[in-house]
Design a protein around this motif. Sequence first.
Motif, PDB file in Angstrom:
ATOM      1  N   TYR A 114       1.063  -0.797   0.154  1.00  0.00           N
ATOM      2  CA  TYR A 114       0.259   0.153   0.424  1.00  0.00           C
ATOM      3  C   TYR A 114       1.103   1.362  -0.265  1.00  0.00           C
ATOM      4  O   TYR A 114       2.068   1.473   0.396  1.00  0.00           O
ATOM      5  N   VAL A 128       3.490   1.395   3.315  1.00  0.00           N
ATOM      6  CA  VAL A 128       3.303  -0.265   4.027  1.00  0.00           C
ATOM      7  C   VAL A 128       3.522  -1.704   2.881  1.00  0.00           C
ATOM      8  O   VAL A 128       3.148  -1.861   1.892  1.00  0.00           O
ATOM      9  N   ILE A 163       6.132  -0.127   7.635  1.00  0.00           N
ATOM     10  CA  ILE A 163       5.183   0.441   7.460  1.00  0.00           C
ATOM     11  C   ILE A 163       6.741   1.930   7.575  1.00  0.00           C
ATOM     12  O   ILE A 163       7.265   2.034   8.095  1.00  0.00           O
ATOM     13  N   SER A 176       7.431   5.832   5.806  1.00  0.00           N
ATOM     14  CA  SER A 176       6.970   7.308   5.086  1.00  0.00           C
ATOM     15  C   SER A 176       8.275   7.956   5.085  1.00  0.00           C
ATOM     16  O   SER A 176       9.687   7.909   6.069  1.00  0.00           O
ATOM     17  N   THR A 204      -0.136  10.610  12.736  1.00  0.00           N
ATOM     18  CA  THR A 204      -0.821   9.283  11.570  1.00  0.00           C
ATOM     19  C   THR A 204       0.367   8.854  11.810  1.00  0.00           C
ATOM     20  O   THR A 204      -0.271   7.581  10.914  1.00  0.00           O
ATOM     21  N   MET A 205       1.065   8.344  11.500  1.00  0.00           N
ATOM     22  CA  MET A 205       2.061   7.217  11.542  1.00  0.00           C
ATOM     23  C   MET A 205       2.178   6.399  12.626  1.00  0.00           C
ATOM     24  O   MET A 205       1.036   5.354  12.353  1.00  0.00           O
ATOM     25  N   ASN A 258      -1.049   6.438  14.216  1.00  0.00           N
ATOM     26  CA  ASN A 258      -2.225   6.221  14.209  1.00  0.00           C
ATOM     27  C   ASN A 258      -2.576   4.544  13.515  1.00  0.00           C
ATOM     28  O   ASN A 258      -3.348   3.836  13.797  1.00  0.00           O
ATOM     29  N   LEU A 259      -1.520   5.115  12.448  1.00  0.00           N
ATOM     30  CA  LEU A 259      -2.072   3.958  10.993  1.00  0.00           C
ATOM     31  C   LEU A 259      -1.263   2.622  11.463  1.00  0.00           C
ATOM     32  O   LEU A 259      -2.222   1.475  11.436  1.00  0.00           O
ATOM     33  N   ASN A 260      -0.168   2.625  12.299  1.00  0.00           N
ATOM     34  CA  ASN A 260       0.569   1.514  12.369  1.00  0.00           C
ATOM     35  C   ASN A 260      -0.393   0.837  13.201  1.00  0.00           C
ATOM     36  O   ASN A 260      -0.384  -0.497  13.976  1.00  0.00           O
ATOM     37  N   ARG A 284      -3.600   0.636  13.387  1.00  0.00           N
ATOM     38  CA  ARG A 284      -5.209   0.085  12.647  1.00  0.00           C
ATOM     39  C   ARG A 284      -3.923  -0.946  12.413  1.00  0.00           C
ATOM     40  O   ARG A 284      -5.310  -2.397  12.692  1.00  0.00           O
ATOM     41  N   LEU A 285      -3.116  -0.674  11.678  1.00  0.00           N
ATOM     42  CA  LEU A 285      -3.262  -2.332  10.973  1.00  0.00           C
ATOM     43  C   LEU A 285      -2.687  -3.421  12.223  1.00  0.00           C
ATOM     44  O   LEU A 285      -2.896  -4.510  12.038  1.00  0.00           O
TER      45      LEU A 285
END
Length: 173
Positions: free
Chosen positions: A8, A41, A52, A54, A81-82, A84-86, A88-89
């Motif tokens: 992703y 990702v 992940i 960025s 943000t990263m 949060n994404l981590n 969520r993943l």
Amino acid sequence: PCCSTMSYSARSSYSSSRMGSGGQLLRGSPSMLTASKSMSVFGEAGGYGARISSASSANSSLSNSMDSGNSMEINQNGKQTMQNLNDRLATYLAKVRSLEMANAELEKQIHDWYNSHTVVSHDYTSYSTTIDDLRGKIGAASTENAKLSLSVDNAKLAADDFRMKSENELAMR
């Protein structure tokens, strides 16, 4: 977990500018701020080995009213943000693992049920000689029945023929 791979990636750009007195957009003005962020990702099936990454950059042409604190705020926001994404993943991968374990348990229960509820098939090979003998007798009886039916029909025809001959002889005398 080996074979399937997911990836992703996303890119986003943010810019800020101000409006002039005539309603026109002023670009390259002293208060312009541009930030770019690129996220990626990469992971294997089952969630093992997920990575992940960025990259972000902030370019600013700032007047004395903006200081380097805003640039730090952008980087901190990117880190949040990263994170949060981590999170969520990680939640997604945990859900996938729990579903895989539940699926394995259901498959085991289905397999056990089929093993305990097998249909017993009966072996009728010991009766095959008796069945073949009876089939032969039925065939012979059918043939005999057909022969008798033919004999009856022939007898009726012969009786009709004799009756006709007899009537003809009586009529001639």
